[in-house]
Design a protein around this motif. Structure first.
Motif, PDB file in Angstrom:
ATOM      1  N   GLY A  72       0.772  -1.232   0.000  1.00  0.00           N
ATOM      2  CA  GLY A  72       0.000   0.000   0.000  1.00  0.00           C
ATOM      3  C   GLY A  72       0.802   1.279   0.000  1.00  0.00           C
ATOM      4  O   GLY A  72       0.237   2.376   0.006  1.00  0.00           O
ATOM      5  N   MET A  73       2.112   1.184  -0.065  1.00  0.00           N
ATOM      6  CA  MET A  73       2.979   2.356   0.046  1.00  0.00           C
ATOM      7  C   MET A  73       3.440   2.840  -1.319  1.00  0.00           C
ATOM      8  O   MET A  73       3.476   2.078  -2.293  1.00  0.00           O
ATOM      9  N   ILE A  74       3.781   4.133  -1.401  1.00  0.00           N
ATOM     10  CA  ILE A  74       4.561   4.650  -2.527  1.00  0.00           C
ATOM     11  C   ILE A  74       6.005   4.667  -2.052  1.00  0.00           C
ATOM     12  O   ILE A  74       6.366   5.382  -1.121  1.00  0.00           O
ATOM     13  N   TYR A  75       6.820   3.847  -2.676  1.00  0.00           N
ATOM     14  CA  TYR A  75       8.186   3.594  -2.218  1.00  0.00           C
ATOM     15  C   TYR A  75       9.166   4.055  -3.285  1.00  0.00           C
ATOM     16  O   TYR A  75       8.965   3.825  -4.479  1.00  0.00           O
ATOM     17  N   GLY A  76      10.250   4.701  -2.879  1.00  0.00           N
ATOM     18  CA  GLY A  76      11.237   5.207  -3.811  1.00  0.00           C
ATOM     19  C   GLY A  76      12.491   4.353  -3.845  1.00  0.00           C
ATOM     20  O   GLY A  76      12.927   3.820  -2.819  1.00  0.00           O
ATOM     21  N   LEU A  77      13.061   4.217  -5.024  1.00  0.00           N
ATOM     22  CA  LEU A  77      14.340   3.536  -5.216  1.00  0.00           C
ATOM     23  C   LEU A  77      15.247   4.528  -5.939  1.00  0.00           C
ATOM     24  O   LEU A  77      14.999   4.877  -7.091  1.00  0.00           O
ATOM     25  N   LYS A 103      -5.126  -3.896 -14.097  1.00  0.00           N
ATOM     26  CA  LYS A 103      -5.545  -4.073 -12.703  1.00  0.00           C
ATOM     27  C   LYS A 103      -4.419  -4.623 -11.825  1.00  0.00           C
ATOM     28  O   LYS A 103      -4.577  -5.637 -11.138  1.00  0.00           O
ATOM     29  N   PRO A 104      -3.266  -3.962 -11.827  1.00  0.00           N
ATOM     30  CA  PRO A 104      -2.153  -4.453 -11.011  1.00  0.00           C
ATOM     31  C   PRO A 104      -2.371  -4.154  -9.532  1.00  0.00           C
ATOM     32  O   PRO A 104      -3.128  -3.255  -9.161  1.00  0.00           O
ATOM     33  N   SER A 105      -1.683  -4.903  -8.705  1.00  0.00           N
ATOM     34  CA  SER A 105      -1.622  -4.590  -7.273  1.00  0.00           C
ATOM     35  C   SER A 105      -0.270  -3.972  -6.922  1.00  0.00           C
ATOM     36  O   SER A 105      -0.108  -3.395  -5.851  1.00  0.00           O
ATOM     37  N   LEU A 106       0.719  -4.133  -7.827  1.00  0.00           N
ATOM     38  CA  LEU A 106       2.044  -3.534  -7.667  1.00  0.00           C
ATOM     39  C   LEU A 106       2.436  -2.892  -8.989  1.00  0.00           C
ATOM     40  O   LEU A 106       2.403  -3.538 -10.037  1.00  0.00           O
ATOM     41  N   LEU A 107       2.808  -1.621  -8.940  1.00  0.00           N
ATOM     42  CA  LEU A 107       3.179  -0.878 -10.140  1.00  0.00           C
ATOM     43  C   LEU A 107       4.608  -0.376  -9.994  1.00  0.00           C
ATOM     44  O   LEU A 107       4.927   0.347  -9.044  1.00  0.00           O
ATOM     45  N   LEU A 108       5.480  -0.761 -10.924  1.00  0.00           N
ATOM     46  CA  LEU A 108       6.874  -0.337 -10.934  1.00  0.00           C
ATOM     47  C   LEU A 108       7.030   0.781 -11.961  1.00  0.00           C
ATOM     48  O   LEU A 108       6.789   0.559 -13.158  1.00  0.00           O
ATOM     49  N   ASN A 168      -2.254   5.212  -6.207  1.00  0.00           N
ATOM     50  CA  ASN A 168      -1.980   4.571  -4.919  1.00  0.00           C
ATOM     51  C   ASN A 168      -3.205   4.575  -4.010  1.00  0.00           C
ATOM     52  O   ASN A 168      -3.566   3.533  -3.444  1.00  0.00           O
ATOM     53  N   HIS A 169      -3.876   5.715  -3.895  1.00  0.00           N
ATOM     54  CA  HIS A 169      -4.964   5.842  -2.928  1.00  0.00           C
ATOM     55  C   HIS A 169      -6.288   5.280  -3.455  1.00  0.00           C
ATOM     56  O   HIS A 169      -6.973   4.536  -2.756  1.00  0.00           O
ATOM     57  N   GLU A 170      -6.643   5.617  -4.687  1.00  0.00           N
ATOM     58  CA  GLU A 170      -7.953   5.240  -5.195  1.00  0.00           C
ATOM     59  C   GLU A 170      -8.014   3.783  -5.655  1.00  0.00           C
ATOM     60  O   GLU A 170      -9.046   3.134  -5.549  1.00  0.00           O
ATOM     61  N   PHE A 171      -6.889   3.286  -6.186  1.00  0.00           N
ATOM     62  CA  PHE A 171      -6.867   1.917  -6.691  1.00  0.00           C
ATOM     63  C   PHE A 171      -6.159   0.962  -5.731  1.00  0.00           C
ATOM     64  O   PHE A 171      -6.060  -0.222  -6.006  1.00  0.00           O
ATOM     65  N   GLN A 172      -5.660   1.495  -4.606  1.00  0.00           N
ATOM     66  CA  GLN A 172      -4.991   0.676  -3.596  1.00  0.00           C
ATOM     67  C   GLN A 172      -3.838  -0.123  -4.198  1.00  0.00           C
ATOM     68  O   GLN A 172      -3.665  -1.306  -3.900  1.00  0.00           O
ATOM     69  N   VAL A 173      -3.059   0.532  -5.039  1.00  0.00           N
ATOM     70  CA  VAL A 173      -1.922  -0.087  -5.705  1.00  0.00           C
ATOM     71  C   VAL A 173      -0.632   0.312  -5.001  1.00  0.00           C
ATOM     72  O   VAL A 173      -0.394   1.499  -4.744  1.00  0.00           O
TER      73      VAL A 173
END
Length: 256
Positions: free
Chosen positions: A29-34, A168-173, A197-202
């Motif tokens: 559920g997070m927006i994560y940075g690399l 319909k992904p659950s994880l987006l890179l 992230n918020h509306e689609f819970q990705v």
């Protein structure tokens, strides 16, 4: 709970260690940075997750599933979508066509799905309705019938994001999602990423050089340097971390 778990991953190209024991844990559920300087191994790590690139040691798990033995299409089937540094659209097709094509991982071949006799019209209507909803979310209603090759760069970036979300992904890179964008386009895309992230819970993992964007949208980041994990934490903490400042921002900025 971690959505994506990367542990001690190694990749070597000849005598070059592209990844040298990388560790990354991305909470669901997070927006994560690399982040990291050029050549740090960020895109190589994405390629390992997608299974475009093999790794000689280590493990990558997504929601508890070991990705190591899977083919790229199987990883997509688990709900992992990706955008690339260079825009990778069907340039001679329309905006709507590109979004519909993105649905093939969820519904099989979209054209075949539309033409199949049992429930074909209902399926086509449902796919089109979802594509139109995505187009509205990304501000693409007025360019639905335009070939993407004729769209401004910022709009092409939006089409690419809409196409990725169509599956319909659950994880987006996202690999450098605002590269080449101006300040206004960057601000608009940042808001789109938040909405995804918020509306689609990705869960979203972002590789990006724009540190202002990373600080604005990411809750946590991991920093790579020469294929190694050198630090993880909040964007603010990383921007003040001595090893990160030296590696990523340059020695001249240490203590600034």
């Amino acid at each position: 709970m971690e959505s994506l778990s990367i542990w001690d991953v190694h990749v070597q190209f000849g005598g070059v260690k592209a990844l040298d024991g990388v560790n990354v844990g991305v909470p669901r559920g997070m927006i994560y940075g690399l982040i990291g300087p050029n050549g740090a191994g960020k895109t190589t790590l994405f390629n390992c997750v997608n299974r475009f690139q093999s790794y000689s040691a280590g493990t990558i798990h997504y929601r508890g599933r070991n990705l190591g033995s899977l083919a790229p299409h199987q990883v997509i089937g688990l709900g992992i979508a990706r955008t690339f540094q260079s825009i990778n659209l069907f340039r001679s097709r329309t905006t709507l066509d590109n979004i519909l094509i993105g649905m093939h991982t969820h519904l099989g071949n979209p054209i075949a799905a539309m033409l199949s006799l049992p429930g074909g019209r209902r399926r086509e209507a449902a796919m089109r309705a979802r594509a139109l909803r995505l187009a509205a979310m990304f501000g693409l209603e007025e360019v639905l019938e335009q070939q993407v090759v004729h769209l401004p760069f910022g709009y092409q970036k939006r089409v690419e994001l809409a196409r990725a979300l169509a599956a319909k992904p659950s994880l987006l890179l996202l690999d450098e999602p605002v590269a080449g964008c101006n300040e206004e386009e960057t601000s608009e895309l940042a808001e789109v990423i938040r909405r995804i992230n918020h509306e689609f819970q990705v869960t979203v993992v972002v590789v990006e050089h724009d540190m202002a964007l990373v600080a604005a949208i990411c809750e946590e980041v991991t920093v790579l340097h020469f294929g190694r994990t050198i630090a993880s934490g909040t964007p603010a903490a990383m921007l003040n971390h001595p090893a990160v400042v030296e590696a990523y921002l340059g020695e001249a900025n240490v203590g600034a």
